[in-house]
Design an enzyme around this catalytic site. Sequence first.
Site, PDB file in Angstrom:
ATOM      1  N   TRP A   1       2.669   1.565  -3.360  1.00 45.12           N
ATOM      2  CA  TRP A   1       1.754   1.998  -4.427  1.00 45.12           C
ATOM      3  C   TRP A   1       1.719   3.537  -4.492  1.00 45.12           C
ATOM      4  CZ3 TRP A   1      -2.663   5.025  -4.562  1.00 45.12           C
ATOM      5  CH2 TRP A   1      -3.398   4.975  -5.744  1.00 45.12           C
ATOM      6  N   HIS A   2       1.833   4.173  -3.338  1.00 47.26           N
ATOM      7  CA  HIS A   2       1.738   5.637  -3.306  1.00 47.26           C
ATOM      8  C   HIS A   2       2.969   6.321  -3.869  1.00 47.26           C
ATOM      9  CE1 HIS A   2      -1.643   4.797  -0.613  1.00 47.26           C
ATOM     10  NE2 HIS A   2      -2.070   6.005  -0.921  1.00 47.26           N
ATOM     11  N   GLY A   3       4.092   5.653  -3.853  1.00 49.13           N
ATOM     12  CA  GLY A   3       5.287   6.292  -4.402  1.00 49.13           C
ATOM     13  C   GLY A   3       6.496   5.393  -4.300  1.00 49.13           C
TER      14      GLY A   3
ATOM     15  N   THR B   1       0.848  -1.206   0.000  1.00 51.06           N
ATOM     16  CA  THR B   1       0.000   0.000   0.000  1.00 51.06           C
ATOM     17  C   THR B   1       0.877   1.248   0.000  1.00 51.06           C
ATOM     18  OG1 THR B   1      -1.719  -1.166   1.218  1.00 51.06           O
ATOM     19  CG2 THR B   1      -1.831   1.233   1.244  1.00 51.06           C
TER      20      THR B   1
END
Lengths: 464, 371
Positions: A316-318, A313
């Site tokens: 996924w954001h960066g 998670t």
Amino acid sequence: MLFSSIPFLFYFLPITIFLYFICPKVLKNALLAIVSFIFYAWGEPRYVVIMIVAVAASYLFGLLTELHRGKWLSKLWLILALAVGFGMLCYFKYADFFISNFNGITGLSVPLLNVALPIGISFYTFQLTSYNIDVYRGDTKAQKNPIDLAAYISFFPQLIAGPIVRYTDIEKQLKHRTHTFEKIAYGSRRFIIGLSKKILIANALGELCDIFKATNDNSILFFWLYGIAFSLHIYFDFSGYSDMAIGLGSIFGFEFIENFNYPYISRSVTEFWRRWHMSLGSWFRDYVYIPLGGNRVSKLKFIRNIFIVWMFTGFWHGAAWNFIAWGLFFAVFLLLEKFLLKKLLDKSHIISRVYLLFLVMVSFILFNATDMKDAIITIGGLFGYGGHPIISTEFIYYLRSFAVIIVIAAIGATSLPKMLTLKLMGSKVKIISYLEPVFLALLLIMCTAYLVDGSFNPFLYFRF
Amino acid sequence: MKAKNIITVILLCAILGGLSIYAYVKPQTKYSYAERRTLDTFPELSIKTLLSGDFMSEFENYTLDQFPFRDTFRGIKTFSEEYIFNKKDNNDIYNVDGYLSEMVYPLDYKMLDYASNKFKNIKDTYFPDSDSIYLTIVPDKNYFLAEKNGYLNVDYDKMFAYMQEKNDYMKYIDITPTLDINDYYRTDTHWKQEMLPQTAEMITETMGIDISNEYTEVQVEQPFYGVHCGHYGLQVKPDTISYLTNDIIDEFNVSIYNEFKEPVESTVYNMDKLNAEDPYDMFLSGVVGLITIENPNATTDKELVVFRDSFGASISPLLAQGYAKTTLIDLRMLNSVMLSDPDLQDSINFENSDILFMYSTIVLNTSTSLK
């Protein structure tokens, strides 16, 4: 193209809505696909090709998966579909992260790829892969019409920043959706609210965060102001965008899932993640957490599953360590809550809310840091690390200057405005209900004014 | 409920559609007086500009620059910031009792060093032995408004002290006791000439020169909307421009060196500039690199050289009364290395002249504009 821009609001959107409603029903999806590709190409024309390849691969492998359902080939097609989707995501988003870490560990100098990240690739990759997995699982049928699949993936309202709309949620709407005045009005209302959240509140708070990052007059209280401002900024920015997406979807007859549900009123990290970026949370739950066994496994495996899901998670954001740390930060507190803190948090509304808001603020400081060092310095700054004074001139000035926006944002992040609106709507004084369109019109005018003022660029020489 | 939905859709469509249609059909505006700049027009549309993305970015700039009722919308934004969100400033501009000012913050010592080094370099090159070098710093409006109204501001005392210390070969003239906020235009950065006789007297007295303090004040008829009006966005009451004259000033022979070589005869007050974008430019024709003022009624042969910014344009005619010739040099327009240009040698005389460096706090804090 951004929703919060003049070309979108006053050129793209009116033309698209006009064309859509005069277009015969049978061509509506094709029109949506075409305008969505134009919308996407506006920012980076070359990357439309990437998206078309991704959609074509997903379409083809979806058909093949269904054709060979029950046979080993079905799994092969799914693996290939996932390989194409995640392969592209890895290449564009994560390759340089892996290379730079590899270089750091080995001391080698493998050149970085330095490829620009195609806008929205994280979102549409997840949509495509969920489609292929659902077809493989037999949860849905493969889409026979490539235009409908392209319309689903490329549909501009949710293309850039979600919500991550599942194919299973939208499948029927692709073929049969209704267009009513009520839905258009609801969509317009939702869009304007989202636009206002983004332009009037999120952008202002973003400006405050930028000021903090550039300041040479730091203080402990300024670190706290930044933490609060960024936490509110990211909520209003992201939820504003989701509101706009849901609103636009409604105008075109679609019903998208909600993405936020007042996350800052949560009393635990567990509850927070049931209310924050819900479409991403449910994606990881259904396609990673549950396949790993979820919580119906041994305690050790459960802990492993939580860490895996939250590491991904974060990632996924960066593509940076601070994002991974951000995900793992939540994993730790989710586990702590599960095994230790739950009873304690249930005892007091105040303590649990303070606990949640503090943790979320710290997490978002980590999220917004340029690297881990910056994160440590900024989080440390909240507690006096760096030898800063308690208060500074700039803190006082900017607190006074942004106080109203912060208060509005803090109240707006709760369900209070919604409750108040519902109460007013239910009022016997009908005129109050009719003031809503006027209020929305004023918000639209204000948003336009802020966008137009963004172009204000005086020739500075003439100041003197 | 049904009626409310219909009103909502119609109202929002009217705003979006109406402004869209008007944006398509309205003629393009070429120039923004508020910003003193040319506005973007429709960009070149070609396969090349489309594929490169240039068209898209330029189109966005075009739509912003050419948006219908652009200045009105900017006013709405200012109104929202000031009265709804209670922001202290809007694009760094704030309004205190009708006085508009742009925040000068933070104090930039590097800029002060840059300016001081520039001054020292000029001194060492052109008048190394002179002992008649003076420094005066013109406070901007924030000096009077910012601190007591809670705005960010530079520490002026520190700034003045630092400049004195770094330029200790100059005699410092502190003009702040002669000034207050009423001596500045409400809508513009600059000070009012009609309020400056006392300031001019203080400067010339320090330099050992007497000047007349008898003037006739002439008020210009047309309203003066200063540079902050455009920046601020909301309508404000305009200022009026007045200028001072007397028999001595009337007789001045003014030459401006636009191309720095051939002088062109000019006037102390250039009335044509009142209709230009910046009416304050009426004082000695505005931003000019080199100007000379000859005073046929001078009772001395002494000359004055003023290194100055635009604040110097309005006070210099008052100072020039006490000298046979006054040379004004704007280092933002005239590179200091050009002062040795043979063609300019006849125009600038540093020997036995009083040398005055007169710069505003704004320019000193952003001094890279000095060449």
